[in-house]
Design an enzyme around this catalytic site. Sequence first.
Site, mmCIF file in Angstrom:
data_model
loop_
_atom_site.group_PDB
_atom_site.id
_atom_site.type_symbol
_atom_site.label_atom_id
_atom_site.label_comp_id
_atom_site.label_asym_id
_atom_site.label_seq_id
_atom_site.Cartn_x
_atom_site.Cartn_y
_atom_site.Cartn_z
ATOM 1 N N HIS A 164 -7.817 9.383 -1.359
ATOM 2 C CA HIS A 164 -7.059 9.440 -0.115
ATOM 3 C C HIS A 164 -7.823 10.147 1.005
ATOM 4 O O HIS A 164 -7.806 9.710 2.157
ATOM 5 C CB HIS A 164 -5.719 10.141 -0.357
ATOM 6 C CG HIS A 164 -4.658 9.738 0.613
ATOM 7 N ND1 HIS A 164 -3.328 9.791 0.318
ATOM 8 C CD2 HIS A 164 -4.726 9.268 1.875
ATOM 9 C CE1 HIS A 164 -2.618 9.372 1.346
ATOM 10 N NE2 HIS A 164 -3.457 9.053 2.310
ATOM 11 N N ASP A 191 0.837 -1.199 0.000
ATOM 12 C CA ASP A 191 0.000 0.000 0.000
ATOM 13 C C ASP A 191 0.874 1.253 0.000
ATOM 14 O O ASP A 191 1.732 1.419 0.863
ATOM 15 C CB ASP A 191 -0.895 0.007 1.247
ATOM 16 C CG ASP A 191 -1.780 1.236 1.325
ATOM 17 O OD1 ASP A 191 -2.945 1.156 0.910
ATOM 18 O OD2 ASP A 191 -1.287 2.288 1.798
ATOM 19 N N LYS A 212 -3.212 5.821 -4.074
ATOM 20 C CA LYS A 212 -4.335 6.693 -3.747
ATOM 21 C C LYS A 212 -4.268 8.006 -4.521
ATOM 22 O O LYS A 212 -3.173 8.480 -4.851
ATOM 23 C CB LYS A 212 -4.345 6.986 -2.242
ATOM 24 C CG LYS A 212 -4.228 5.744 -1.365
ATOM 25 C CD LYS A 212 -4.135 6.087 0.092
ATOM 26 C CE LYS A 212 -3.794 4.861 0.923
ATOM 27 N NZ LYS A 212 -2.360 4.487 0.839
ATOM 28 N N TYR A 252 2.629 10.193 -0.549
ATOM 29 C CA TYR A 252 3.826 9.761 0.173
ATOM 30 C C TYR A 252 5.112 10.106 -0.569
ATOM 31 O O TYR A 252 6.189 10.096 0.025
ATOM 32 C CB TYR A 252 3.807 8.257 0.413
ATOM 33 C CG TYR A 252 2.609 7.725 1.148
ATOM 34 C CD1 TYR A 252 1.737 8.564 1.851
ATOM 35 C CD2 TYR A 252 2.328 6.360 1.140
ATOM 36 C CE1 TYR A 252 0.634 8.058 2.506
ATOM 37 C CE2 TYR A 252 1.228 5.851 1.806
ATOM 38 C CZ TYR A 252 0.386 6.698 2.474
ATOM 39 O OH TYR A 252 -0.704 6.190 3.122
#
Length: 308
Positions: free
Chosen positions: A117, A50, A84, A55
């Site tokens: 997200h 994931d 996401k 990120y």
Amino acid sequence: MSDELSLSSKVTLNNGQKMPVEGLGVWKATLHEASFAVETAIKDGYLLIDTAKQYGNEAGVGDGIRKGLAATGKKREDLFITTKVFNGDQGYQKTLDNFQGSLDRLGLDYLDLYLIHWPVDGLYKETWQALEKLYSEGKVKSIGVSNFDQEHMDDLLQDATVTPAVDQIEFNPLLQQEEMRDYAKKIDMKIEAWSPLGGGQALNDPKLKKIADQYGKSVAQVILRWDLQSNIITIPKSVHAQRIEQNADIYDFELSDDDMGAISLLNQNKRSLWYQDFDWHTPHKQNAYHDEVDQWPDAKDFPVDYKK
């Protein structure tokens, strides 16, 4: 149950797709760390990975996937990869325009699960329409949401033609989200836990420590096992090889009904401290996707301490 569950166990989503019950999360991991962690996890038998554009490590995850597959002989279709939609990319056309970027950074030609997200006000319903289009075109196998509460879900479902397969929410013994779990059951949507260890806070609970000692396990292992026995998909984050291995060593014991009940009494509706101070809803500045991935082709080997 201990005989039935394994790291390769899967649950069936509402569209018939199979999703592993445990995986690796990579939030806060650098490109180097993400690549190493993903490669290590695949070697250890993890199937679920994931990440998120937010990120800034999708390229590192992609590199780890390639290395992990090469090392194990597994195929792409053996894995279940999630990313996401970044807050700053939300909206119908912007989501479609930016989707390919995530695929390119990951080095993939499809996703197993694509999530919104966060429910950005005024945009998440348009974003969901874009996800439905990507789903209908076969570019993603399943679609879902993250950090949606019941109010957001009710609003989304007014116009949705596809019910989200997953809602990834903060979930741990100190934040058990019972109402959202009950809601998810009613609409046949799976709950996936991010921050399953409560940002580290749950690890210090003396009652959990007592239970862990009874089984000869760590508190983290007991929590992750509790997730599974609570029918929660869990994605503990680590960039350390030993912890990645330990997080998967939860299939040789089963928590008793009494211990499951004792853990259920620990709920405080308490969110992680970092969560309260972090501006997740601003699609820029500290949440903005950074350009580190552009440097990935020139990246060097990992520092030794990443491998401890």
